[in-house]
Write an enzyme that holds these catalytic residues in place. Structure first.
Site, PDB file in Angstrom:
ATOM      1  N   ASP A  14       0.816  -1.224   0.000  1.00  0.00           N
ATOM      2  CA  ASP A  14       0.000   0.000   0.000  1.00  0.00           C
ATOM      3  C   ASP A  14       0.845   1.268   0.000  1.00  0.00           C
ATOM      4  OD1 ASP A  14      -2.354  -1.684   0.382  1.00  0.00           O
ATOM      5  OD2 ASP A  14      -1.722  -1.833   2.480  1.00  0.00           O
ATOM      6  N   LYS A  17       2.517   2.362  -5.201  1.00  0.00           N
ATOM      7  CA  LYS A  17       3.286   1.942  -6.375  1.00  0.00           C
ATOM      8  C   LYS A  17       2.588   2.284  -7.685  1.00  0.00           C
ATOM      9  CE  LYS A  17       3.380  -2.174  -4.537  1.00  0.00           C
ATOM     10  NZ  LYS A  17       2.991  -1.840  -3.152  1.00  0.00           N
ATOM     11  N   GLY A  18       1.250   2.158  -7.707  1.00  0.00           N
ATOM     12  CA  GLY A  18       0.520   2.402  -8.945  1.00  0.00           C
ATOM     13  C   GLY A  18       0.736   3.797  -9.483  1.00  0.00           C
ATOM     14  N   LYS A  19       0.656   4.780  -8.599  1.00  0.00           N
ATOM     15  CA  LYS A  19       0.852   6.169  -9.027  1.00  0.00           C
ATOM     16  C   LYS A  19       2.258   6.378  -9.593  1.00  0.00           C
ATOM     17  CE  LYS A  19       1.567  10.850  -7.398  1.00  0.00           C
ATOM     18  NZ  LYS A  19       1.501  11.859  -6.323  1.00  0.00           N
ATOM     19  N   GLY A  41      -4.123  -3.971  -4.824  1.00  0.00           N
ATOM     20  CA  GLY A  41      -4.775  -2.923  -5.586  1.00  0.00           C
ATOM     21  C   GLY A  41      -3.872  -1.716  -5.755  1.00  0.00           C
ATOM     22  N   HIS A  42      -3.568  -1.364  -6.991  1.00  0.00           N
ATOM     23  CA  HIS A  42      -2.753  -0.185  -7.278  1.00  0.00           C
ATOM     24  C   HIS A  42      -3.674   0.938  -7.728  1.00  0.00           C
ATOM     25  CE1 HIS A  42       1.196  -2.662  -7.929  1.00  0.00           C
ATOM     26  NE2 HIS A  42       0.680  -2.771  -6.738  1.00  0.00           N
ATOM     27  N   GLN A 222       2.328  -5.805  -3.487  1.00  0.00           N
ATOM     28  CA  GLN A 222       2.522  -5.891  -2.030  1.00  0.00           C
ATOM     29  C   GLN A 222       3.775  -5.099  -1.606  1.00  0.00           C
ATOM     30  OE1 GLN A 222       1.973  -9.280  -3.578  1.00  0.00           O
ATOM     31  NE2 GLN A 222      -0.188  -8.967  -3.329  1.00  0.00           N
ATOM     32  N   VAL A 298      -8.597  -2.634  -2.680  1.00  0.00           N
ATOM     33  CA  VAL A 298      -9.343  -3.816  -3.117  1.00  0.00           C
ATOM     34  C   VAL A 298     -10.293  -4.292  -2.029  1.00  0.00           C
ATOM     35  CG1 VAL A 298      -9.140  -6.250  -3.755  1.00  0.00           C
ATOM     36  CG2 VAL A 298      -7.609  -4.570  -4.777  1.00  0.00           C
ATOM     37  N   GLY A 300     -11.060  -2.696   1.023  1.00  0.00           N
ATOM     38  CA  GLY A 300     -11.774  -1.695   1.805  1.00  0.00           C
ATOM     39  C   GLY A 300     -11.442  -1.734   3.284  1.00  0.00           C
ATOM     40  N   ARG A 301     -10.543  -2.629   3.669  1.00  0.00           N
ATOM     41  CA  ARG A 301     -10.198  -2.768   5.086  1.00  0.00           C
ATOM     42  C   ARG A 301      -9.396  -1.577   5.597  1.00  0.00           C
ATOM     43  NH1 ARG A 301      -7.585  -8.639   6.001  1.00  0.00           N
ATOM     44  NH2 ARG A 301      -6.405  -8.031   4.153  1.00  0.00           N
ATOM     45  N   LYS A 302      -9.681  -1.176   6.827  1.00  0.00           N
ATOM     46  CA  LYS A 302      -8.944  -0.093   7.453  1.00  0.00           C
ATOM     47  C   LYS A 302      -7.510  -0.531   7.706  1.00  0.00           C
ATOM     48  CE  LYS A 302      -8.963   2.937  11.517  1.00  0.00           C
ATOM     49  NZ  LYS A 302      -9.665   3.296  12.782  1.00  0.00           N
ATOM     50  N   ASP A 331       2.577  14.741   2.532  1.00  0.00           N
ATOM     51  CA  ASP A 331       1.640  15.791   2.931  1.00  0.00           C
ATOM     52  C   ASP A 331       0.723  15.383   4.082  1.00  0.00           C
ATOM     53  OD1 ASP A 331       0.756  14.051   0.712  1.00  0.00           O
ATOM     54  OD2 ASP A 331      -1.184  15.040   1.012  1.00  0.00           O
ATOM     55  N   LEU A 410       3.171  14.378  -3.024  1.00  0.00           N
ATOM     56  CA  LEU A 410       2.467  15.292  -2.123  1.00  0.00           C
ATOM     57  C   LEU A 410       0.955  15.257  -2.342  1.00  0.00           C
ATOM     58  CD1 LEU A 410       4.895  18.345  -2.402  1.00  0.00           C
ATOM     59  CD2 LEU A 410       4.766  16.674  -0.552  1.00  0.00           C
TER      60      LEU A 410
END
Length: 425
Positions: A14, A17-19, A41-42, A222, A298, A300-302, A331, A410
């Site tokens: 988390d 990486k996708g960005k 999920g990316h 991951q 993916v 939705g877990r906190k 940020d 940021l």
């Protein structure tokens, strides 16, 4: 000889990486995913739109780029179809730009049931999987019982029936009740959908591109601390998430590895069960969670939140041979009076700066404290605008890890990214 560059997470996933893949993709001809499955999920945001990719490489939004799902990935055809059709509906046709390794393993409907059954059997010792069938699929791979993408081109009904019968026998022995009728129908339809994509021998494909002078960015899923060998075992994923996984997950030799981009957050998060030395069980942790919107893309877990752990980060830098660091979500810490960073662990009264074998042991983090920058940085476009306190935070991390931080994020949009330069570049 052309090299492949690797981009991966240095924490418990988390990291964003996708960005970063999306930001770096214009510099490459090819983006290749080398491990993991739809449990990762990316998230990418640009031009007012938000996208979540689970199996498709994050370079898919750059129209002229080749995207590859490598042999180290495990693929759920039903979830893959949903993902591809959602992209097509938003104007991104993936069929012409996406290539899939024949050697990638297939996640079957019964793999997901097995995932749930194994977790239920563990009770309080459960690992906290996403329930996507990742672990059972990798288990079948290593036990030589798996189905691969290339199998859909042969006598697939017979191969599927054999694999399904094996799973059903295991589930019967566990006494686990289930019904996959609808899921199986959807899955088999998705197998037919998968046939419209170009299925390749990815190891030859990637190496030929390199020999032709093409540049390749390898995208990991991951994070390093979830690596099956070197992570916080047994609370890990089922694949090698480190840079060495790019070699086995794509079929490229170690000497082909060039730059290794290591991504981390300015703080630390973790989803699900497992040790987390710097976790905050207080208002500060809740504030980081709320400000950072720390919920799984993916699942939705906190996410559990805490201060940055430099002990674990230096371990990850060593394992991956990181050459360039990328710090995300800086940020989110804009409003804090004091920023903390874990620089050592206290284990039974002994202080160490090495990541231990038994991470489940009672560990007390030793913190260094620094003044916060108390400045909204989300609108900054150049490193010259950084407040002095933030520059000090960057320098502290660089000195501890011994690797330069080259990119600062940021905000979630691709435009909220600042690349730092050093003299001579």
């Amino acid at each position: 000889m052309k090299s492949v560059d690797v981009l991966l997470g240095l924490q418990w996933g988390d990291e964003g990486k996708g960005k970063v893949v999306d930001v770096l993709t214009p510099r490459y001809d090819v983006v290749a995913r080398f491990q993991g499955g739809p449990n990762a999920g990316h998230t990418l945001e640009f031009e007012g739109q938000k996208y979540v990719l689970r199996s498709i490489p994050s370079g898919i939004f750059q129209g002229d780029k080749i995207n590859v799902i490598g042999n180290g990935v495990v693929l759920d055809p039903a979830l893959f179809r949903q993902e591809a059709e959602q992209l097509a509906a938003s104007g991104h046709d993936v069929t012409r730009r996406l290539y899939i390794s024949k050697k990638a393993h297939l996640i079957m409907p019964t793999h997901r049931v097995l995932d749930a059954a194994y977790e239920a059997a563990k009770g309080d010792a459960r690992v906290g999987t996403t329930g996507k069938g990742i672990g059972p699929t990798y288990a079948d791979k290593t036990s030589r019982n798996g189905l691969r993408v290339g199998d859909i081109l042969g006598d697939f009904p017979a191969a599927y029936a054999k694999a399904k019968a094996r799973h059903e026998a295991i589930l019967q022995s566990l006494g686990y009740q289930y019904d996959i009728t609808e899921a199986e129908r959807e899955w088999l339809d998705a197998i037919e959908y998968l046939k419209q994509f170009t299925l390749i021998d990815s190891e030859f494909f990637i190496n030929q591109l390199l020999d032709e002078g093409k540049s390749v960015l390898c995208e990991g899923a991951q994070g390093t601390m979830l690596d099956v060998d070197f992570g916080s075992y047994p609370f890990v994923t089922s694949s090698n998430t480190i840079s060495a996984g790019a070699c086995t997950g794509l079929g490229v030799a170690p000497r082909r590895i060039g730059e290794v981009y290591g991504i981390f957050k300015a703080y630390c998060t973790r989803v699900g069960a497992g040790p987390f030395p710097t976790e905050l069980h207080d208002a500060t942790g809740d504030l980081i969670c709320d400000r950072g919107h720390e919920y799984g893309a993916v699942t939705g877990r906190k996410r559990r939140c805490g201060w940055i752990d430099l002990v674990a980060l230096r371990y990850a830098v060593m394992l991956n041979g990181v050459t360039r660091l990328i710090m995300m979500k800086s940020d989110i810490l804009d409003d804090f009076d004091t920023i903390k960073a874990c620089v050592a662990y206290d284990i039974d009264g002994t202080e160490t700066d090495r990541f231990p074998y038994d991470i489940t042991h009672d560990i007390t983090p030793v913190y260094a404290e620094m003044p916060g920058w108390k400045t909204d940085m989300s609108y900054m476009t150049d490193e010259d605008e950084f407040p002095e306190e933030f520059n000090a935070y960057i320098s502290f991390i660089e000195d501890y890890l011994g690797v330069p931080i080259k990119i600062i994020s940021l905000g979630p949009d691709r435009s909220q990214t600042i690349e730092r330069y050093t003299e001579g570049e």
